[in-house]
Design a protein around this motif. Structure first.
Motif, PDB file in Angstrom:
ATOM      1  N   TYR A 102      25.832   4.755 -25.611  1.00 55.39           N
ATOM      2  CA  TYR A 102      25.080   3.709 -26.316  1.00 55.39           C
ATOM      3  C   TYR A 102      25.196   2.380 -25.573  1.00 55.39           C
ATOM      4  CZ  TYR A 102      24.111   6.903 -30.078  1.00 55.39           C
ATOM      5  OH  TYR A 102      23.629   7.971 -30.800  1.00 55.39           O
ATOM      6  N   GLU A 296      26.616   3.289 -32.768  1.00 53.16           N
ATOM      7  CA  GLU A 296      25.381   2.504 -32.751  1.00 53.16           C
ATOM      8  C   GLU A 296      25.579   1.090 -33.281  1.00 53.16           C
ATOM      9  OE1 GLU A 296      25.992   4.908 -34.910  1.00 53.16           O
ATOM     10  OE2 GLU A 296      24.820   6.699 -34.442  1.00 53.16           O
ATOM     11  N   LEU A 299      24.819  -2.351 -31.259  1.00 51.71           N
ATOM     12  CA  LEU A 299      23.387  -2.591 -31.053  1.00 51.71           C
ATOM     13  C   LEU A 299      22.712  -3.006 -32.354  1.00 51.71           C
ATOM     14  CD1 LEU A 299      21.889   0.096 -28.630  1.00 51.71           C
ATOM     15  CD2 LEU A 299      21.679  -2.382 -28.474  1.00 51.71           C
ATOM     16  N   TRP A 347      18.269   0.964 -18.411  1.00 52.03           N
ATOM     17  CA  TRP A 347      17.489   1.220 -19.626  1.00 52.03           C
ATOM     18  C   TRP A 347      16.008   1.359 -19.290  1.00 52.03           C
ATOM     19  CZ3 TRP A 347      19.846   1.623 -24.415  1.00 52.03           C
ATOM     20  CH2 TRP A 347      21.173   1.180 -24.503  1.00 52.03           C
ATOM     21  N   PRO A 351      16.841  -2.686 -24.984  1.00 52.66           N
ATOM     22  CA  PRO A 351      17.317  -2.100 -26.249  1.00 52.66           C
ATOM     23  C   PRO A 351      17.479  -3.127 -27.360  1.00 52.66           C
ATOM     24  CG  PRO A 351      19.140  -2.327 -24.719  1.00 52.66           C
ATOM     25  CD  PRO A 351      17.894  -2.690 -23.952  1.00 52.66           C
ATOM     26  N   ALA A 357      13.647   2.073 -26.574  1.00 54.46           N
ATOM     27  CA  ALA A 357      14.493   1.988 -25.380  1.00 54.46           C
ATOM     28  C   ALA A 357      15.381   3.216 -25.257  1.00 54.46           C
ATOM     29  CB  ALA A 357      15.339   0.718 -25.429  1.00 54.46           C
ATOM     30  N   ARG A 358      15.453   3.753 -24.054  1.00 50.92           N
ATOM     31  CA  ARG A 358      16.310   4.912 -23.789  1.00 50.92           C
ATOM     32  C   ARG A 358      17.309   4.530 -22.703  1.00 50.92           C
ATOM     33  NH1 ARG A 358      13.461  10.409 -22.854  1.00 50.92           N
ATOM     34  NH2 ARG A 358      15.121  11.186 -24.184  1.00 50.92           N
ATOM     35  N   LEU A 359      18.532   4.960 -22.900  1.00 48.17           N
ATOM     36  CA  LEU A 359      19.575   4.730 -21.908  1.00 48.17           C
ATOM     37  C   LEU A 359      19.457   5.828 -20.848  1.00 48.17           C
ATOM     38  CD1 LEU A 359      22.049   3.118 -21.038  1.00 48.17           C
ATOM     39  CD2 LEU A 359      23.435   4.572 -22.506  1.00 48.17           C
ATOM     40  N   ASP A 375      18.304   8.462 -26.607  1.00 48.92           N
ATOM     41  CA  ASP A 375      17.806   7.538 -27.622  1.00 48.92           C
ATOM     42  C   ASP A 375      19.000   6.979 -28.359  1.00 48.92           C
ATOM     43  OD1 ASP A 375      14.958   7.844 -27.313  1.00 48.92           O
ATOM     44  OD2 ASP A 375      15.200   9.860 -28.117  1.00 48.92           O
ATOM     45  N   CYS A 376      19.012   5.658 -28.562  1.00 50.39           N
ATOM     46  CA  CYS A 376      20.152   5.021 -29.212  1.00 50.39           C
ATOM     47  C   CYS A 376      19.867   4.680 -30.653  1.00 50.39           C
ATOM     48  CB  CYS A 376      20.563   3.768 -28.421  1.00 50.39           C
ATOM     49  SG  CYS A 376      21.194   4.191 -26.793  1.00 50.39           S
ATOM     50  N   TRP A 377      18.878   5.324 -31.247  1.00 48.90           N
ATOM     51  CA  TRP A 377      18.531   5.035 -32.635  1.00 48.90           C
ATOM     52  C   TRP A 377      18.454   6.329 -33.410  1.00 48.90           C
ATOM     53  CZ3 TRP A 377      19.327   0.162 -32.414  1.00 48.90           C
ATOM     54  CH2 TRP A 377      19.023  -0.531 -31.222  1.00 48.90           C
TER      55      TRP A 377
END
Length: 377
Positions: A102, A296, A299, A347, A351, A357-359, A375-377
């Motif tokens: 993340y 998460e 963020l 990224w 983000p 946004a994808r890491l 995906d960080c969501w």
């Protein structure tokens, strides 16, 4: 040596460079804007380069998985400055969280706030399994609390402190003893007072949890009485008008993902902006008395503070360079600068602005530790 070109580079201190390049090994060797094409360089076209995020305070590495395992809560005595969190930090526990997936590459780890003084804080990498290698710096400062958590802890036992008055009396008493201890050659070592000597000598800061306005005011009285360097933690009701002189002070804003709390309605983002603009170090964390443990959370918190009025240009520094400065590790990480550790993330989008946004890649100490888009969501 690795080189990546055609990046949009966010340095963590407010500057953005387009068509930039980075050369690195374990540390950053070079940063260039519009570098000459290099056929051996990796192509970062369309990617954003950011420093690894830093959570200013949390309890990862000693809590969990699950809340049944908590090796940070030493509640046998309300005054325990001699405790060093590095002796309880478990890298495997930190790795279990996969925080690096993340964008989070380092954390300030605290023994918590259940005591009036809980112990010594350390800074650790989120990736790695060797305790000494993941420790960026130990004994950065000492954690204290001005909230009701210590009184809740000891009231059930009918032990002091049972009120905030008792908490502050204990705090003032031990700080005064530390001053006396520091000014003379002791006949016998006192590990509690010895741990506080760097605090009363202003070599290290006192991190103190103070959520409400009157708790912050009381903590500032302690700062002035003993001429301390101080970090106000979980300072939800911070107000720029509390004092004129903010030197030797820093602020860590606390977790806001517990939406049931009314305290979040009293956050003065205008004061946060003005303090940051005046040079007071301000950071965002996912820590409070009700400590959030979600990977998460940092963020989410950054987006919540921005949504409620913290200026966009301050959000990234508040989770990169500002926590590094507060923790005393800014010479190692927190911003993209030549000579610092190569801890950074690539990224697909910003983000802090987009849920899409994808890491794409994570580097810790120049080592590629994760290369699968997340995906960080």
């Amino acid at each position: 040596m690795t080189k990546i070109q055609h990046l949009t580079l966010f340095d963590g201190k407010g500057k953005v460079y387009h068509d930039a390049g980075i050369t690195f090994s374990e540390r950053i060797e070079a940063l260039e804007e519009k570098p000459a094409p290099d056929p051996q360089a990796l192509d970062g076209s369309g990617l954003l380069l950011m420093p690894g995020f830093i959570d200013s305070l949390n309890r990862w590495g000693g809590v969990g998985p699950g809340w049944q395992e908590d090796d940070y809560a030493e509640i046998s005595n309300p005054i325990t400055p001699e405790l060093d969190v590095s002796f309880a930090f478990d890298p495997d526990n930190m790795m279990f969280q996969e925080l690096y997936r993340y964008g989070l590459t380092a954390c300030g780890i605290t023994p918590g706030s259940a005591n009036v003084i809980s112990g010594q804080i350390g800074a650790f990498l989120s990736y790695g399994r060797h305790p000494e290698k993941v420790c960026l710096r130990s004994s950065l400062g000492i954690q204290a609390s001005a909230t009701t958590l210590p009184t809740q802890t000891y009231k059930e036992r009918k032990e002091r402190p049972m009120t905030r008055m008792g908490s502050f009396a204990l705090l003032r008493e031990v700080l005064r003893k530390a001053q006396i201890y520091a000014d003379k050659v002791p006949q016998q070592r006192d590990f509690k007072l010895e741990a506080l000597v760097p605090i009363v000598h202003r070599e290290k800061p006192l991190f103190i949890n103070a959520m409400k306005r009157f708790e912050i005011e009381a903590a500032l009285r302690i700062k002035d009485e003993f001429q301390l360097r101080m970090v106000l933690c979980s300072a939800y009701e911070i107000d720029e008008h509390l004092r004129k002189d903010w030197s030797d002070l820093a602020i860590i804003m606390g977790d806001r993902t517990d939406f049931t709390s009314l305290r979040y309605r009293r956050i003065d983002t205008e004061s946060i902006n003005h303090l940051a603009e005046s040079g007071v170090p301000v950071a965002i964390s996912s820590f409070s008395d009700r400590c959030a443990s979600g990977k998460e959370s940092l963020l989410w918190n950054a987006q919540l503070y921005q949504k409620d009025g913290v200026k966009e240009e301050w959000i990234l520094p508040m989770i990169t360079s500002q926590p590094a400065k507060i923790l005393g590790i800014e010479d190692l990480c927190g911003s993209l600068e030549v000579g610092k550790r190569a801890d950074f993330c690539l990224w697909s989008e910003n983000p802090l602005q987009s849920f899409r946004a994808r890491l794409m890649d994570v580097y810790v100490g120049g080592k590629r530790v994760d290369q699968h888009p997340h995906d960080c969501w």
